[in-house]
Scaffold this active site. Structure first.
Site, short mmCIF file in Angstrom:
data_model
loop_
_atom_site.label_atom_id
_atom_site.label_comp_id
_atom_site.label_asym_id
_atom_site.label_seq_id
_atom_site.Cartn_x
_atom_site.Cartn_y
_atom_site.Cartn_z
N PHE A 16 38.11 46.77 37.68
CA PHE A 16 39.56 46.74 37.92
C PHE A 16 39.91 47.27 39.30
CE2 PHE A 16 43.51 49.44 37.15
CZ PHE A 16 44.39 48.43 37.51
N ILE A 17 39.45 48.47 39.63
CA ILE A 17 39.76 49.06 40.93
C ILE A 17 39.04 48.30 42.04
CG2 ILE A 17 39.64 51.14 42.35
CD1 ILE A 17 39.72 52.79 39.77
N TYR A 151 31.64 63.38 30.66
CA TYR A 151 32.14 62.51 31.74
C TYR A 151 32.72 63.34 32.88
CZ TYR A 151 34.89 58.78 33.96
OH TYR A 151 35.44 57.89 34.86
N LYS A 155 31.16 64.16 36.78
CA LYS A 155 31.96 63.97 38.00
C LYS A 155 31.91 65.23 38.87
CE LYS A 155 33.72 59.80 37.23
NZ LYS A 155 33.40 58.65 38.09
#
Length: 316
Positions: A16-17, A151, A155
């Site tokens: 998407f990005i 998650y 990061k």
């Protein structure tokens, strides 16, 4: 650095990005290479001298190091935007070992290989929604990091390693802690993105399960605003290397559902609500650093952004 004269590599170009970023960069005629495990989506511009696509996974950077070196050299890649990941937030809880291997260790190898083969700057898509924990006040980039799921932890670890590797190898790095992106081009039948998921479920009378408090707040950023944040990061030469990227506003899940109900003229079917999680705190990002340093600011308010997304879906 003049991004127009140097090549830019994007990982996860079919996402998407990635698709939104590629469309913008091709329009600006920035020499561009995309890595993805998928073929180029038909919705993207045609391949050309200035836009190249390779079926290449960052997980394989060490095994395909010669090929990586040739691509970086051939296209004069000086900046990399790393969007690709193998894990959705909700999946990471049950796949901690896989998450650590593929989204920390593999990233470390990828970053090291890039810097050692001529890359000068890496921009990493981090997560403003999972690295801080929860609070009823806005988080700044200097606040403590208290991720509650794997998650978010991956990061944080990747940000830290990226900063360390960049310093060791005389490179530059930027980590963008992004809130919840949404907008035109996003799948509404996918597993990611609160707004498209709610749109799909309310439209089709599918029950919405609420995990946590329905009064918890979230920050949502329209895709065009996020793309401009990446573009500003390409040109940035300052000393800061972490930026919160969000709308600067927040909304409760309850209010978000009510807003979508009004726009669709349909009532949501609320299914399961977790009675254990009653904390109404959420995620609000302080974006003053990005505005001051990058010269960037969001322009699309949530109400207009949802309208744009609904219109794009109906036009398909």
């Amino acid at each position: 650095m003049d991004a127009r004269k140097n090549g830019v590599l994007i990982t996860g170009g079919a996402g998407f990005i990635g698709k939104a970023l590629i469309t913008e960069m091709v329009e600006r005629q920035i020499p561009l290479v995309s890595f993805d495990i998928s073929d180029k989506p038909d919705s993207l511009p045609e391949l050309s001298e200035y836009f190249n696509w390779y079926k290449f996974s960052y997980l394989e950077s060490s095994q395909r190091i010669k090929e990586l070196h040739e691509i970086v050299s051939r296209h004069n890649i000086k900046t990399v935007i790393h969007l690709a990941t193998t894990m959705f937030p909700h999946e990471s809880k049950k796949n901690i070992d896989k998450d650590c291997l593929e989204n920390v260790y593999a990233n470390v190898c990828f970053f090291k290989n890039l810097y050692e083969n001529g890359c000068e700057k890496i921009i990493f898509a981090s997560s403003g929604g999972t690295v801080y924990g929860k609070s009823d006040t806005p988080f700044s980039e200097d606040d403590a990091l208290l991720p509650e799921i794997s998650y978010g932890l991956s990061k944080v670890m990747t940000e830290t390693y990226l900063r360390f590797i960049a310093k060791e190898l005389n490179g530059k790095s930027i980590s963008l802690r992004i809130s919840n992106p949404y907008g035109e081009g996003q799948r509404i039948d996918g597993k990611q993105g609160v707004i498209p998921i709610f749109l799909n479920k309310i439209s089709n009378d599918i029950p919405i399960d609420i995990i946590g408090s329905i009064e918890s707040k979230r920050d949502y950023i329209y895709i065009s605003d996020l793309v401009q944040a990446f573009m500003c990061s390409l040109e940035y030469e300052g000393h800061e290397d972490i930026f919160n990227i969000g709308s600067g506003e927040s909304i409760t899940l309850k209010k978000l559902i009510e807003t979508i109900e009004f726009k669709l003229n349909k009532k949501a079917v609320i299914g399961f609500q977790d009675p254990i999680h009653t904390n109404a705190n959420g995620i609000i990002l302080d974006i003053k650093r990005a505005m001051a340093e990058l010269g960037w600011r969001p322009t699309v308010v949530l109400d207009d952004g949802i309208d744009k997304l609904i219109k794009s879906i109906r036009c398909k």
